[in-house]
Design a protein around this motif. Structure first.
Motif, PDB file in Angstrom:
ATOM      1  N   ILE A 290      38.929 -32.601 -35.682  1.00 43.26           N
ATOM      2  CA  ILE A 290      40.524 -32.843 -35.905  1.00 43.26           C
ATOM      3  C   ILE A 290      40.478 -34.340 -36.023  1.00 43.26           C
ATOM      4  N   LEU A 291      40.088 -34.714 -34.544  1.00 40.90           N
ATOM      5  CA  LEU A 291      40.302 -36.248 -34.508  1.00 40.90           C
ATOM      6  C   LEU A 291      39.549 -37.209 -35.243  1.00 40.90           C
ATOM      7  N   ASP A 292      38.403 -36.885 -35.546  1.00 40.93           N
ATOM      8  CA  ASP A 292      37.584 -37.507 -36.512  1.00 40.93           C
ATOM      9  C   ASP A 292      37.980 -37.437 -38.081  1.00 40.93           C
ATOM     10  N   GLY A 293      38.749 -36.219 -38.385  1.00 38.93           N
ATOM     11  CA  GLY A 293      39.220 -36.361 -39.711  1.00 38.93           C
ATOM     12  C   GLY A 293      40.314 -37.297 -39.761  1.00 38.93           C
ATOM     13  N   ALA A 294      41.204 -37.442 -38.689  1.00 42.53           N
ATOM     14  CA  ALA A 294      42.134 -38.308 -38.583  1.00 42.53           C
ATOM     15  C   ALA A 294      41.994 -39.722 -38.686  1.00 42.53           C
ATOM     16  N   ALA A 295      40.920 -40.028 -37.982  1.00 44.46           N
ATOM     17  CA  ALA A 295      40.402 -41.463 -37.788  1.00 44.46           C
ATOM     18  C   ALA A 295      39.711 -41.791 -39.253  1.00 44.46           C
ATOM     19  N   LYS A 296      39.002 -40.720 -39.934  1.00 41.19           N
ATOM     20  CA  LYS A 296      38.248 -41.056 -41.090  1.00 41.19           C
ATOM     21  C   LYS A 296      39.360 -41.316 -42.138  1.00 41.19           C
ATOM     22  N   THR A 297      40.608 -40.566 -42.250  1.00 43.40           N
ATOM     23  CA  THR A 297      41.481 -40.967 -43.184  1.00 43.40           C
ATOM     24  C   THR A 297      42.015 -42.314 -43.150  1.00 43.40           C
ATOM     25  N   LEU A 298      42.108 -42.640 -41.926  1.00 49.09           N
ATOM     26  CA  LEU A 298      42.695 -44.108 -41.749  1.00 49.09           C
ATOM     27  C   LEU A 298      41.586 -45.091 -42.146  1.00 49.09           C
ATOM     28  N   ARG A 299      40.213 -44.742 -41.809  1.00 51.70           N
ATOM     29  CA  ARG A 299      39.055 -45.954 -42.450  1.00 51.70           C
ATOM     30  C   ARG A 299      38.743 -45.830 -43.747  1.00 51.70           C
ATOM     31  N   ILE A 300      38.885 -44.603 -44.312  1.00 52.24           N
ATOM     32  CA  ILE A 300      38.520 -44.555 -45.882  1.00 52.24           C
ATOM     33  C   ILE A 300      39.879 -45.075 -46.872  1.00 52.24           C
ATOM     34  N   TYR A 301      41.210 -44.370 -46.518  1.00 55.37           N
ATOM     35  CA  TYR A 301      42.268 -44.980 -47.283  1.00 55.37           C
ATOM     36  C   TYR A 301      43.164 -45.694 -46.681  1.00 55.37           C
ATOM     37  N   TRP A 302      42.331 -46.872 -45.875  1.00 52.96           N
ATOM     38  CA  TRP A 302      42.997 -47.909 -45.077  1.00 52.96           C
ATOM     39  C   TRP A 302      44.174 -48.643 -45.953  1.00 52.96           C
ATOM     40  N   ARG A 303      44.029 -48.754 -47.339  1.00 50.09           N
ATOM     41  CA  ARG A 303      44.857 -49.755 -47.831  1.00 50.09           C
ATOM     42  C   ARG A 303      46.206 -49.108 -47.913  1.00 50.09           C
ATOM     43  N   THR A 304      46.157 -47.939 -48.315  1.00 49.67           N
ATOM     44  CA  THR A 304      47.439 -46.971 -48.596  1.00 49.67           C
ATOM     45  C   THR A 304      48.025 -46.793 -47.018  1.00 49.67           C
ATOM     46  N   VAL A 305      47.303 -46.406 -46.097  1.00 47.46           N
ATOM     47  CA  VAL A 305      47.754 -45.951 -44.635  1.00 47.46           C
ATOM     48  C   VAL A 305      48.354 -47.222 -44.046  1.00 47.46           C
ATOM     49  N   LEU A 306      47.633 -48.387 -43.881  1.00 47.47           N
ATOM     50  CA  LEU A 306      48.374 -49.663 -43.273  1.00 47.47           C
ATOM     51  C   LEU A 306      49.419 -50.060 -44.249  1.00 47.47           C
ATOM     52  N   ALA A 307      49.334 -49.986 -45.514  1.00 42.83           N
ATOM     53  CA  ALA A 307      50.675 -50.312 -46.230  1.00 42.83           C
ATOM     54  C   ALA A 307      51.822 -49.500 -45.408  1.00 42.83           C
ATOM     55  N   ILE A 308      51.682 -48.348 -45.380  1.00 46.94           N
ATOM     56  CA  ILE A 308      52.689 -47.511 -44.945  1.00 46.94           C
ATOM     57  C   ILE A 308      53.135 -47.616 -43.486  1.00 46.94           C
ATOM     58  N   THR A 309      52.183 -47.774 -42.633  1.00 45.59           N
ATOM     59  CA  THR A 309      52.444 -47.981 -41.219  1.00 45.59           C
ATOM     60  C   THR A 309      52.549 -49.373 -40.683  1.00 45.59           C
ATOM     61  N   VAL A 310      52.181 -50.169 -41.308  1.00 41.80           N
ATOM     62  CA  VAL A 310      52.371 -51.739 -41.021  1.00 41.80           C
ATOM     63  C   VAL A 310      53.927 -51.964 -41.313  1.00 41.80           C
ATOM     64  N   THR A 311      54.246 -51.679 -42.663  1.00 44.21           N
ATOM     65  CA  THR A 311      55.740 -51.674 -43.153  1.00 44.21           C
ATOM     66  C   THR A 311      56.810 -51.073 -42.188  1.00 44.21           C
ATOM     67  N   VAL A 312      56.408 -49.718 -41.712  1.00 44.01           N
ATOM     68  CA  VAL A 312      57.123 -49.135 -41.058  1.00 44.01           C
ATOM     69  C   VAL A 312      57.191 -49.689 -39.578  1.00 44.01           C
ATOM     70  N   ALA A 313      56.039 -50.132 -38.886  1.00 44.40           N
ATOM     71  CA  ALA A 313      56.169 -50.795 -37.562  1.00 44.40           C
ATOM     72  C   ALA A 313      56.740 -52.139 -37.738  1.00 44.40           C
ATOM     73  N   VAL A 314      56.642 -52.864 -38.926  1.00 42.37           N
ATOM     74  CA  VAL A 314      57.421 -54.177 -38.578  1.00 42.37           C
ATOM     75  C   VAL A 314      58.849 -54.073 -38.828  1.00 42.37           C
ATOM     76  N   ILE A 315      59.406 -52.981 -39.350  1.00 41.80           N
ATOM     77  CA  ILE A 315      60.799 -52.720 -39.648  1.00 41.80           C
ATOM     78  C   ILE A 315      61.457 -52.024 -38.264  1.00 41.80           C
ATOM     79  N   SER A 316      60.731 -51.449 -37.561  1.00 41.93           N
ATOM     80  CA  SER A 316      61.017 -50.802 -36.392  1.00 41.93           C
ATOM     81  C   SER A 316      61.023 -51.844 -35.148  1.00 41.93           C
ATOM     82  N   GLN A 317      59.984 -52.720 -35.173  1.00 44.98           N
ATOM     83  CA  GLN A 317      59.848 -53.716 -34.068  1.00 44.98           C
ATOM     84  C   GLN A 317      60.717 -54.883 -34.463  1.00 44.98           C
ATOM     85  N   THR A 318      61.121 -55.015 -35.312  1.00 46.74           N
ATOM     86  CA  THR A 318      62.334 -56.291 -35.620  1.00 46.74           C
ATOM     87  C   THR A 318      63.658 -55.670 -35.275  1.00 46.74           C
TER      88      THR A 318
END
Length: 405
Positions: free
Chosen positions: A96-124
């Motif tokens: 389960i942990l490996d599947g979550a990490a593998k999703t981040l590693r394989i689909y990093w463009r889509t995942v980071l586009a979501i998380t970085v955008t959300v994180a920047v808004i919340s941190q601001t």
């Protein structure tokens, strides 16, 4: 002499009164001369026995097929199908942990586009709230009594919570949106299908309001349980009240944790099964039933790993922030009414963005994969997922009615 009666390893010397099989030799009648018959001199010497099989000389050492599995089509179980980030079978905690990490590693463009955008808004929003809404800590006079110092500290904590309420609300909404989008991405990753950010948004948008309502309902439910537990102690007051607050707080905290784990799979049930809030809560309770401790352990371990990672990132950024904003830190140590300045808030905010960008997909991935794992164990969802992935041997591709659509 063997410990196992009636069996002797081939090639071992016969014991007294026994043949090579370990069974006592039968007594024979004496011959005419009164002497017992003797065993034939043609008996093989001890340790030279060989089974009556093929006498073809065998090469010394292991052959070319040494250690190969038995050539039998029914030997062992066939490997599980794996069209995406997890095998389609009941999952272990590491998978389960490996599947979550593998999703981040394989689909990093889509995942980071979501998380970085959300994180920047919340941190601001969090930085602005700390700078303009949270009041400066009060000055504590040197001649203040312990009771006055305690009261001033409580007032400062209350003011900080009130000032941070908008930031906490925005952070909750941002994490909810992130979880909704990541649920869609992870459900596609299970089938080995990438998904773009626009497609994930179109898929998640119709159920965002329901997911927000579910998140707020769970938060209110947990707060209400804790409040009911500590309220009698607050009403009694004094030493007995303190004892009641401690006992009630521990009991209500345990009840709140039990409820949160019981309803921990409601979010993916709402997103992936397109159900309402009440139906999603019932669905989660049904899936968790009988597996509460296992799900609790996986969630606890995940949160512990996330906390450790957050500390590893936060400590260096906090040290750097203090180094570039030493005036605010020295003012806090001296007890003067001051607060950290922009340099400290910006540096620590960058650390918060990095932490959120990595921890959001791990947390959401574990929740979704736990939901999938429970459905595989209880409802044979792996067969439906294999059909949805178009794998051969599982029948025609199912219409979009499984996880991932």
């Amino acid at each position: 002499m063997n410990d196992t009666p009636g069996w002797t390893s081939p090639g071992s010397a016969p014991s007294d009164g026994q043949d090579g099989s370990g069974v006592p030799r039968p007594s024979a009648p004496a011959d005419a001369n009164g002497s017992a018959p003797q065993w034939s001199k043609d008996q093989p010497p001890a340790g030279q026995w060989s089974p009556p099989t093929d006498r073809t000389p065998q090469p010394a050492g292991p052959g070319p097929n040494w250690g190969a599995p038995r050539p039998d089509v029914h030997w062992g179980k066939p490997p599980a199908a794996k069209p995406g980030v997890i095998p389609l079978r009941p999952l272990g905690m590491g998978e389960i942990l490996d599947g979550a990490a593998k999703t981040l590693r394989i689909y990093w463009r889509t995942v980071l586009a979501i998380t970085v955008t959300v994180a920047v808004i919340s941190q601001t929003v969090d930085i602005l709230a700390q700078r303009y809404l949270v009041p400066a800590p009060p000055e504590i006079s040197a001649d203040a009594t312990p009771a006055e110092e305690l009261q001033q500290s409580l007032d400062a904590a209350q003011s900080s919570l009130i000032g941070l309420a908008p930031s906490l609300l925005v952070t909750l909404m941002a994490s909810t949106v992130s979880a909704a989008l990541l649920t869609v991405v992870i459900s596609r990753a299970i089938l080995g299908r990438p998904v773009a950010l626009g497609s994930a948004w179109q898929e998640a948008r119709p159920r965002l309001l329901q997911l927000v309502g579910l998140t707020l309902l769970l938060a209110v439910m947990g707060a209400a349980v804790v409040t009911v537990g500590i309220l009698p102690g607050l009403l009694v007051g004094g030493a007995p009240g303190v004892a009641l607050v401690l006992l009630g707080g521990l009991g209500s905290l345990a009840a709140a944790v039990w409820l949160m784990v019981r309803f921990s799979l409601a979010s993916p049930a709402l997103m992936l099964e397109r159900q309402g809030v009440t139906q999603s809560l019932k669905r989660s309770a049904k899936l968790v039933q009988g597996s509460w401790w296992r799900i609790f352990g996986i969630i606890l371990l995940t949160q512990l790993l996330i906390f450790l990672f957050a500390m590893i990132i936060a400590i260096p950024f906090t040290i750097v922030g203090i180094a570039v904003d030493g005036e605010g830190f020295s003012g806090l140590l001296s007890g003067s009414a001051t607060r950290f300045g922009w340099p400290f808030l910006i540096v620590t905010g960058i650390g918060g963005v990095i932490t959120s960008a990595v921890t959001y997909p791990i947390s959401a991935g574990v929740t979704v994969l736990l939901y999938v794992d429970q459905r595989i164990r209880r409802e044979a969802l792996d067969l439906e997922l294999a059909r949805a992935a178009g794998l051969p041997g599982y029948g025609p591709t199912a219409a979009d009615r499984t996880v991932g659509g």
